[in-house]
Design a protein around this motif. Structure first.
Motif, PDB file in Angstrom:
ATOM      1  N   LEU A   1      18.282  80.688  62.380  1.00 20.22           N
ATOM      2  CA  LEU A   1      18.891  81.650  63.247  1.00 20.22           C
ATOM      3  C   LEU A   1      19.434  82.908  62.655  1.00 20.22           C
ATOM      4  O   LEU A   1      19.105  84.119  62.899  1.00 20.22           O
ATOM      5  CB  LEU A   1      19.914  81.336  64.367  1.00 20.22           C
ATOM      6  CG  LEU A   1      20.646  82.003  65.325  1.00 20.22           C
ATOM      7  CD1 LEU A   1      19.852  82.703  66.264  1.00 20.22           C
ATOM      8  CD2 LEU A   1      21.548  81.488  66.001  1.00 20.22           C
ATOM      9  N   MET A   2      20.139  82.604  61.521  1.00 22.42           N
ATOM     10  CA  MET A   2      20.756  83.501  60.888  1.00 22.42           C
ATOM     11  C   MET A   2      19.798  84.549  60.225  1.00 22.42           C
ATOM     12  O   MET A   2      20.047  85.793  59.719  1.00 22.42           O
ATOM     13  CB  MET A   2      21.722  82.911  60.008  1.00 22.42           C
ATOM     14  CG  MET A   2      22.768  82.525  60.448  1.00 22.42           C
ATOM     15  SD  MET A   2      23.880  83.749  61.176  1.00 22.42           S
ATOM     16  CE  MET A   2      24.956  82.961  62.036  1.00 22.42           C
ATOM     17  N   LYS A   3      18.686  83.678  59.969  1.00 21.49           N
ATOM     18  CA  LYS A   3      17.423  84.701  59.361  1.00 21.49           C
ATOM     19  C   LYS A   3      16.836  85.687  60.277  1.00 21.49           C
ATOM     20  O   LYS A   3      16.401  86.637  60.219  1.00 21.49           O
ATOM     21  CB  LYS A   3      16.309  83.722  58.625  1.00 21.49           C
ATOM     22  CG  LYS A   3      17.021  83.243  57.211  1.00 21.49           C
ATOM     23  CD  LYS A   3      15.870  82.670  56.348  1.00 21.49           C
ATOM     24  CE  LYS A   3      16.340  81.880  55.109  1.00 21.49           C
ATOM     25  NZ  LYS A   3      15.251  81.632  54.265  1.00 21.49           N
ATOM     26  N   ARG A   4      16.563  85.077  61.576  1.00 21.09           N
ATOM     27  CA  ARG A   4      16.023  85.766  62.427  1.00 21.09           C
ATOM     28  C   ARG A   4      16.813  86.791  63.210  1.00 21.09           C
ATOM     29  O   ARG A   4      16.378  87.910  63.417  1.00 21.09           O
ATOM     30  CB  ARG A   4      15.741  84.817  63.552  1.00 21.09           C
ATOM     31  CG  ARG A   4      14.473  83.889  63.173  1.00 21.09           C
ATOM     32  CD  ARG A   4      13.569  83.172  64.267  1.00 21.09           C
ATOM     33  NE  ARG A   4      14.867  82.343  65.114  1.00 21.09           N
ATOM     34  CZ  ARG A   4      14.739  80.924  64.989  1.00 21.09           C
ATOM     35  NH1 ARG A   4      13.999  80.337  63.985  1.00 21.09           N
ATOM     36  NH2 ARG A   4      15.657  80.115  65.582  1.00 21.09           N
ATOM     37  N   LEU A   5      18.173  86.781  63.523  1.00 22.18           N
ATOM     38  CA  LEU A   5      18.819  87.766  63.872  1.00 22.18           C
ATOM     39  C   LEU A   5      18.634  89.149  63.253  1.00 22.18           C
ATOM     40  O   LEU A   5      18.651  90.042  64.086  1.00 22.18           O
ATOM     41  CB  LEU A   5      20.457  87.117  64.260  1.00 22.18           C
ATOM     42  CG  LEU A   5      20.705  86.342  65.182  1.00 22.18           C
ATOM     43  CD1 LEU A   5      22.107  85.687  64.897  1.00 22.18           C
ATOM     44  CD2 LEU A   5      20.635  86.921  66.433  1.00 22.18           C
ATOM     45  N   PRO A   6      18.687  89.250  61.947  1.00 25.40           N
ATOM     46  CA  PRO A   6      18.498  90.727  61.511  1.00 25.40           C
ATOM     47  C   PRO A   6      17.305  91.235  61.753  1.00 25.40           C
ATOM     48  O   PRO A   6      17.196  92.489  61.865  1.00 25.40           O
ATOM     49  CB  PRO A   6      18.622  90.248  59.699  1.00 25.40           C
ATOM     50  CG  PRO A   6      19.591  89.154  59.844  1.00 25.40           C
ATOM     51  CD  PRO A   6      19.204  88.062  60.913  1.00 25.40           C
ATOM     52  N   LEU A   7      16.440  90.413  61.726  1.00 26.21           N
ATOM     53  CA  LEU A   7      14.939  90.871  62.251  1.00 26.21           C
ATOM     54  C   LEU A   7      14.914  91.415  63.608  1.00 26.21           C
ATOM     55  O   LEU A   7      14.535  92.630  63.977  1.00 26.21           O
ATOM     56  CB  LEU A   7      13.875  89.575  62.123  1.00 26.21           C
ATOM     57  CG  LEU A   7      13.725  89.075  60.928  1.00 26.21           C
ATOM     58  CD1 LEU A   7      12.664  88.085  60.734  1.00 26.21           C
ATOM     59  CD2 LEU A   7      13.453  90.092  59.792  1.00 26.21           C
ATOM     60  N   TYR A   8      15.536  90.551  64.710  1.00 25.37           N
ATOM     61  CA  TYR A   8      15.785  91.125  65.864  1.00 25.37           C
ATOM     62  C   TYR A   8      16.379  92.441  65.932  1.00 25.37           C
ATOM     63  O   TYR A   8      16.071  93.622  66.390  1.00 25.37           O
ATOM     64  CB  TYR A   8      16.710  90.146  66.528  1.00 25.37           C
ATOM     65  CG  TYR A   8      16.316  88.794  66.862  1.00 25.37           C
ATOM     66  CD1 TYR A   8      14.801  88.653  66.853  1.00 25.37           C
ATOM     67  CD2 TYR A   8      16.881  87.975  67.333  1.00 25.37           C
ATOM     68  CE1 TYR A   8      14.164  87.320  67.061  1.00 25.37           C
ATOM     69  CE2 TYR A   8      16.337  86.356  67.466  1.00 25.37           C
ATOM     70  CZ  TYR A   8      15.149  86.237  67.280  1.00 25.37           C
ATOM     71  OH  TYR A   8      14.188  85.179  67.335  1.00 25.37           O
ATOM     72  N   LEU A   9      17.592  92.475  65.162  1.00 24.03           N
ATOM     73  CA  LEU A   9      18.573  93.575  65.242  1.00 24.03           C
ATOM     74  C   LEU A   9      17.617  94.921  64.699  1.00 24.03           C
ATOM     75  O   LEU A   9      17.432  96.125  65.121  1.00 24.03           O
ATOM     76  CB  LEU A   9      19.706  93.419  64.103  1.00 24.03           C
ATOM     77  CG  LEU A   9      20.873  94.529  64.083  1.00 24.03           C
ATOM     78  CD1 LEU A   9      21.173  94.747  65.560  1.00 24.03           C
ATOM     79  CD2 LEU A   9      21.863  94.066  63.370  1.00 24.03           C
TER      80      LEU A   9
END
Lengths: 212, 212
Positions: free
Chosen positions: A10-18
């Motif tokens: 999740l911590m890797k995906r959140l920055p991508l979302y952002l």
DNA sequence: TAGATTGTTAATCGATTAACAATC
DNA sequence: TAGATTGTTAATCGATTAACAATC
């Protein structure tokens, strides 16, 4: 509010979302999970599940309010707060600053470099380089929480231990050394060669999976 | 011989095994899975399972013959064979060469850089820089299979498509762009900022997991 | 033999996806 | 209302780990 499980993935995906959401034009008031998923090549359900952990702003039929979602993710990631870092192996300071411009702009501020035996009053750009014997007092004085290790080989673990003794709780290992840290310390290793090798091997791996 | 499943995770671990095993002194004739696992902080069973996929040299009571295991892993990873690569966005060529020294030494050889509008007869070290209109003929002539993309933003996908049209089967994306590729193409993205962000967030993530 | 080790089969664990109810 | 979307519960999938037989 119940506690939701936070995974490293999740911590890797959140920055991508952002990053993606921020890249949208201001005219996009709402953004749906389906759209995010499509843009990033992920499943929409996963995106929703992820976002549900950091935000409660989803609206049926519409999606998420873009600006609110940006804020929620940023708050969750604490992008607003800055962590203080030092780098060991000042010879690589230049390069790290260049390569990691993105992360440094966001939330990590490199206060200083340390090296075995630097010339007096060395700096790298605006960042001062100190001798290793000043490590402890510096970390204490400036409340440093992130240590970036760029020196290779056997020294790396020794340095790592010293950093932890200085109350650093996050080690970012950019050397090829294998480090071990206590549970309460976060270690991330980006070995120059290691994780890139899959690239080399792709054709074979694919072939094997097809036959399997 | 039956087909064994090859995962991307395995592909990330094998290079680590290789590096560690190679680092051992020649006096170590045998090496056990338990020792490898301890050194790398992994489970011994997983190491054995991994090694069983690339080697059949394990001996009860003794372990693996070190030199044979090195050879088996190298053969499997095709470290011996070299893949030809080009890099788009010649301004970053320097940096990529420095950062990826490990991988480049192993199995990827950068033949040339390409840029929108380079000065005539530019080189970066010994590597020539060409204009983009020579991309296709160059890739055909030299049988290039790896394309390294360092240019950011919207151009990245366009370049990516061009590379694929040149029969490149592996894209290494060092930009922050999200790329999509057909199934037969291997894509690896190392966004400067993206995957590093977990580092920023560690304290909160850990706290949340503890309470969970 | 006893002990150490491999390699495999079954169990566990975690993450992703599918199905679907709830909502606007 | 009908349609689009969220968010949750259950199912699936894949990877790791545990248990154990086989081997030297």
């Amino acid at each position: 509010m119940e506690i939701k499980k936070i995974s490293k993935k999740l911590m890797k995906r959140l920055p991508l979302y952002l990053e993606y959401i921020k890249s949208l034009p201001d005219s996009a008031v709402y953004i749906s999970s389906a759209k995010i998923a499509a843009a990033l090549g992920l499943g929409a359900v996963m995106v929703r599940k992820d976002l549900a952990k950091v935000s409660d702003g989803g609206r049926c039929k519409l999606g998420y309010i873009r600006t609110a979602l940006i804020r929620d993710i940023e708050v969750f990631l604490e992008v607003t707060s800055t962590r203080r870092a030092i780098l060991i192996g000042a010879g690589n300071l230049d390069r790290v600053i260049t390569d990691c411009a993105g992360i440094l702009q966001q939330g990590i501020h490199i206060l200083a470099g340390f090296d075995m035996d630097p010339a007096p009053e060395t700096t790298c750009g605006e960042i001062p380089i100190y001798a290793m014997n000043k490590l402890f007092s510096f970390c204490q004085a400036y409340n440093v929480s992130v240590g970036i290790i760029t020196i290779p080989g056997e020294d790396a673990q020794r340095i790592c231990n010293r950093l932890i003794a200085c109350d650093v709780d996050t080690i970012w290992n950019l050397s090829n050394a294998h480090l071990t840290v206590p549970d309460h310390v976060c270690l991330r290793t980006d070995s120059p060669a290691g994780p890139l090798t899959p690239l080399l091997v792709h054709p074979k791996a694919e072939a094997a999976q097809r036959t399997a």
